[in-house]
Enzyme design. Structure first.
Site, PDB file in Angstrom:
ATOM      1  N   HIS A 254      -2.563   5.258   6.468  1.00 13.98           N
ATOM      2  CA  HIS A 254      -1.224   5.810   6.620  1.00 13.98           C
ATOM      3  C   HIS A 254      -1.270   7.299   6.271  1.00 13.98           C
ATOM      4  CE1 HIS A 254       0.014   1.658   6.712  1.00 13.98           C
ATOM      5  NE2 HIS A 254      -0.288   1.443   5.445  1.00 13.98           N
TER       6      HIS A 254
ATOM      7  N   CYS B 102       0.822  -1.211   0.000  1.00 11.17           N
ATOM      8  CA  CYS B 102       0.000   0.000   0.000  1.00 11.17           C
ATOM      9  C   CYS B 102       0.858   1.264   0.000  1.00 11.17           C
ATOM     10  CB  CYS B 102      -0.936  -0.016   1.205  1.00 11.17           C
ATOM     11  SG  CYS B 102      -0.126  -0.449   2.758  1.00 11.17           S
TER      12      CYS B 102
END
Lengths: 351, 351
Positions: free
Chosen positions: A223, A143
């Protein structure tokens, strides 16, 4: 009209279940079945949706059957009936499956938890779809790396990227976890600089001058990345924004629209009706991005559970060679998933 | 032996109570009293330690007396008997007090919540003690800025600093808070790049080429900074470590010693017997720091409640002019507070 690509998903976890649904949303693909070793609510939900369920190991089959799951057969049976398998088993487990997939003559897509060397090819659709065409296997990068490559490629495409230095504050663990990996009330720097995402991005785009540093934060959702970019020349903010706008799967968000933190994007995805609240796009703050001469600073957030899903779909097409043009595959994928260029200021899909 | 410097602390909160104790620990200072407007456990604790307590406002005096606090008098009375007042009132409140201090002929130290313009001088002991000598007032910069200036000055002192770009992940709120400012399970980027710490560092060292970006994390203890530094020339790691070692109030920590996150340093401070678990030093990870040619990367953690305490003590000496040499003031302060150069590998104070 060509036949649909027949796809299996091995490993019905965080990524696998999302890839399975995304495959089902594509007009040119058919999900033949999913395979796993668990027998709990997660796989029951798949069966409940009418997805054919297989057992990944011989030992798992009777356990799953005893739990009342309508197990169709073993992974070997599933592999006999598909063109491509997307391996979403836990990191490092996938590596052990490659030979099995090859023995069945099935092409395979692995995830970022595996090493680059496993397949010799690491994949981000916009960056290197062409080099995956017709290959036996590839690996969709993680990711964080996917987001990194998307954003840096946007700048590279317009000749603005000289050097990129990033700080990544990772989520502690996935929202559904309750048994390990989580942290509370602290922040944990990674032990090594560079963190693995920089070198990993170079496995996709070898000539990127990129260094990453990472820490684990005390939150479970998304994130957050901060980037300091040295541009090849002084630029205006507008020019940089255009470069990002031209890149698929990067969507602007704005504090002025009330999107002030990573949890804002989580709520927004739910409000947009996204399945599981998934955000496939890099959500980049348009009104925080700053350009000062030849230096660029920006921050964005990444849905670690969803961002690689469209890349997996494109990887399936690339391996089978059914769509030669990466741009065309990206458009098909994004139309089917409702990928957007802006979450608030445009009500329609991006492209 | 000269007379002790008579000190008042106005505002007995997070910083004030620590400065008060630090003043009491100095051989050349006397804490005449502390002043506040609260009447609860915090100020009761001060009274319990035998610290003379004053009321900062006329309205507060009867409230504090009714609560059973042994209030000696009002702030006016306190100011009549001191050489210096350290203003630790909430941000922006302090500004309103400067004229009062001047009217009493008392020198004043303000905190980072006030603007640079209030005093026209912003203070970090190692960087600019000399320019504060004999001044009427100064402002000790905030915790993040103090850490930034210490570390960058260490590199500047040895001629290695060209350009500094930092990402600061701030604690959400202070550990003792329960009513506001906290966040959970998210991370919040600041709305503007640069964040204020970069320009604030330049208020201390004007020629620093520094840009900061900041986010608020979901933890209550300590900040974490990541820095990307362009050095003036390629250097070895050892040379950079020596530069940091030469700087007071920077202490190395190591993952190999079990210090793996910001909460490790919190626990370590308690184990070292520090009052309130305070860490006055920048705790810099020696084994994460990386040098690559002329680029330097490092991360450290900052105790936002304590790091400015020794700077406040030095500021008191600088304003009164009782110690001309900043290095000598720093040594006195650090000896009294037990400031260290290494928390684990040396059992004695640093200098």
């Amino acid at each position: 009209m060509q036949d649909k690509i027949k796809v299996a998903v091995n490993g019905y976890g965080v990524i696998g279940k999302r890839v399975a649904d995304a495959v089902r949303a594509q007009e040119d693909m058919a999900l033949v079945g999913v395979s796993d070793v668990i027998a709990d609510y997660r796989i029951a939900a798949a069966a409940g949706k009418g997805i054919p369920v297989y057992a990944s190991t011989e030992q798992a089959l009777p356990v799953m059957a005893d739990a009342g799951l309508p197990v169709v057969g073993g992974l070997h049976d599933l592999l006999e009936n598909v063109d491509v398998v997307v391996d979403c088993t836990p990191a490092q487990v996938g590596a052990g499956n490659l030979e099995l997939y090859r023995a069945h003559g099935v092409k395979s897509v692995f995830q970022g938890g595996e090493k680059h060397d496993l397949t010799g090819h690491s994949f981000v659709a916009h960056a290197n779809y062409a080099t995956a065409l017709g290959r036996d296997s590839t690996r969709v990068v993680s990711c964080n790396t996917t987001a990194t490559v998307r954003a840096l490629t946007a700048l590279k495409d317009v000749g603005l990227l000289s050097k990129a230095r990033g700080v990544l504050i990772r989520r502690a663990t996935d929202p559904w976890e309750s048994d390990h990996s989580g942290i509370m009330n602290t922040i944990v720097p990674e032990g090594r600089i560079p963190s693995h995402q920089g070198p990993d991005a170079q496995s996709v785009v070898p000539d990127l001058d990129v260094v990453t540093m990472a820490a684990k934060g005390a939150h479970t959702q998304n994130h957050l990345h901060y980037w300091t970019i040295e541009l090849t020349r002084p630029a205006e903010k507008q020019e940089v924004l255009e470069a990002f706008r031209a890149m698929p799967r990067i969507a602007f968000v704005r504090r002025s629209d009330g999107v002030v933190a990573v949890n804002s994007t989580v709520e927004l995805m739910e409000d947009l009706g996204r399945p599981r609240g998934d955000m496939y796009e890099v959500a980049l703050w348009e009104d925080i991005l700053t350009v000062d001469g030849n230096e660029l600073y920006y921050t964005y957030t990444v849905d670690n559970q969803a961002i690689v899903v469209p890349e997996n779909i494109d990887a399936i097409r690339a391996l089978t060679g059914t769509v030669d043009d990466g741009g065309e595959s990206i458009r098909r994928t994004d139309r089917a998933l409702g990928v957007r260029q802006d979450f608030v200021r445009s009500s329609v899909a991006a492209r």
